[in-house]
Design an enzyme around this catalytic site. Structure first.
Site, mmCIF file in Angstrom:
data_model
loop_
_atom_site.group_PDB
_atom_site.id
_atom_site.type_symbol
_atom_site.label_atom_id
_atom_site.label_comp_id
_atom_site.label_asym_id
_atom_site.label_seq_id
_atom_site.Cartn_x
_atom_site.Cartn_y
_atom_site.Cartn_z
ATOM 1 C CB CYS A 88 -0.900 -0.018 1.234
ATOM 2 S SG CYS A 88 -1.923 1.468 1.383
ATOM 3 C CB CYS A 91 -0.285 2.160 5.706
ATOM 4 S SG CYS A 91 -1.055 0.633 5.108
ATOM 5 C CB CYS A 106 -8.549 -4.298 -17.693
ATOM 6 S SG CYS A 106 -7.677 -4.380 -16.123
ATOM 7 C CB CYS A 137 -5.181 -0.422 2.471
ATOM 8 S SG CYS A 137 -3.927 -0.784 3.727
ATOM 9 C CB CYS A 140 -4.099 3.353 5.646
ATOM 10 S SG CYS A 140 -3.978 3.000 3.875
ATOM 11 C CG HIS A 143 -10.366 3.390 -4.038
ATOM 12 N ND1 HIS A 143 -11.432 2.512 -4.160
ATOM 13 C CD2 HIS A 143 -9.948 3.663 -5.304
ATOM 14 C CE1 HIS A 143 -11.645 2.284 -5.452
ATOM 15 N NE2 HIS A 143 -10.758 2.968 -6.159
ATOM 16 C CG HIS A 146 -13.799 -1.451 -8.045
ATOM 17 N ND1 HIS A 146 -13.236 -0.254 -8.440
ATOM 18 C CD2 HIS A 146 -14.861 -1.134 -7.259
ATOM 19 C CE1 HIS A 146 -13.947 0.740 -7.932
ATOM 20 N NE2 HIS A 146 -14.933 0.232 -7.212
ATOM 21 C CG ASP A 150 -13.460 -10.517 -15.168
ATOM 22 O OD1 ASP A 150 -12.624 -10.343 -14.248
ATOM 23 O OD2 ASP A 150 -13.769 -9.613 -15.957
ATOM 24 N NE ARG A 158 -10.643 -8.396 -14.714
ATOM 25 C CZ ARG A 158 -11.254 -7.211 -14.775
ATOM 26 N NH1 ARG A 158 -10.578 -6.102 -14.581
ATOM 27 N NH2 ARG A 158 -12.547 -7.142 -15.053
ATOM 28 C CB CYS A 160 -9.233 -4.236 -11.604
ATOM 29 S SG CYS A 160 -8.891 -3.118 -12.943
#
Length: 182
Positions: A88, A91, A106, A137, A140, A143, A146, A150, A158, A160
């Site tokens: 991360c 942190c 992707c 995470c 902390c 974000h 997602h 698939d 997956r 992503c």
């Protein structure tokens, strides 16, 4: 302006991910379950917005703290193939290992599994009129991206992940430092 940028990024993400799913040669089994997991981390890291803004780059702050998404194929790690660990950027918690990274097509770093079962947290995300599972995470609350149903076998998942939410340590470096804390 920022809302339009986020909306455009979300639409682009959905389109790219749909194309990646169509080209995926391993169809996801119907039995997979991506329900939000519950996680307990006793060493949660809490900082003020001012502290986060001081420590993170503007892009890292937008992604980790404001849940923004970097544009596809622009992140630092989407095409990285070196051995090591992904931590991360907020942190230093180890999130993913390179052994689980794969090319999903992707435009974002994609992983089939986290480094450990408690390495990530998930949350229902119903923004932009769609249902997704957000990856966070657990230390902390940053974000990360997602998770989609698939991915390749054996997990079928997956993850992503935005490059801006990650720090990469080559295998020889990560052996010396298992988990950083800021």
């Amino acid at each position: 302006m920022n809302t339009m940028r986020v909306l455009s990024a979300a639409i682009l993400l959905a389109a790219v991910c749909a194309l990646a799913q169509l080209s995926n040669s391993v169809p996801p089994p119907a039995t997979r379950n991506l329900k939000p997991a519950t996680h307990s981390m006793t060493n949660k890291l809490t900082k003020t917005d001012a502290e986060w803004q001081k420590e993170l780059t503007p892009e890292q702050y937008r992604v980790l703290r404001e849940k923004d998404t970097e544009r596809a194929f622009t992140g630092k790690f989407w095409n990285t193939h070196e051995q090591g660990s992904y931590k991360c950027a907020g942190c230093g918690l180890m999130l993913f290992k390179s052994e689980a990274k794969f090319d999903s097509g992707c435009g974002w770093p994609s992983f089939s599994a986290p480094a450990a079962t408690n390495a990530i947290a998930t949350h229902d995300d119903t923004s932009f009129g769609m249902h997704r599972i957000e990856v966070l995470c657990p230390r902390c609350g940053g974000h990360l991206g997602h998770v989609f149903d698939d991915g390749p076998a054996p997990t079928g998942q997956r993850y992503c992940i935005n490059s801006a939410s990650l720090k990469f340590e080559k295998a020889d470096e990560s052996a010396a430092k298992p988990d950083e804390k800021k």
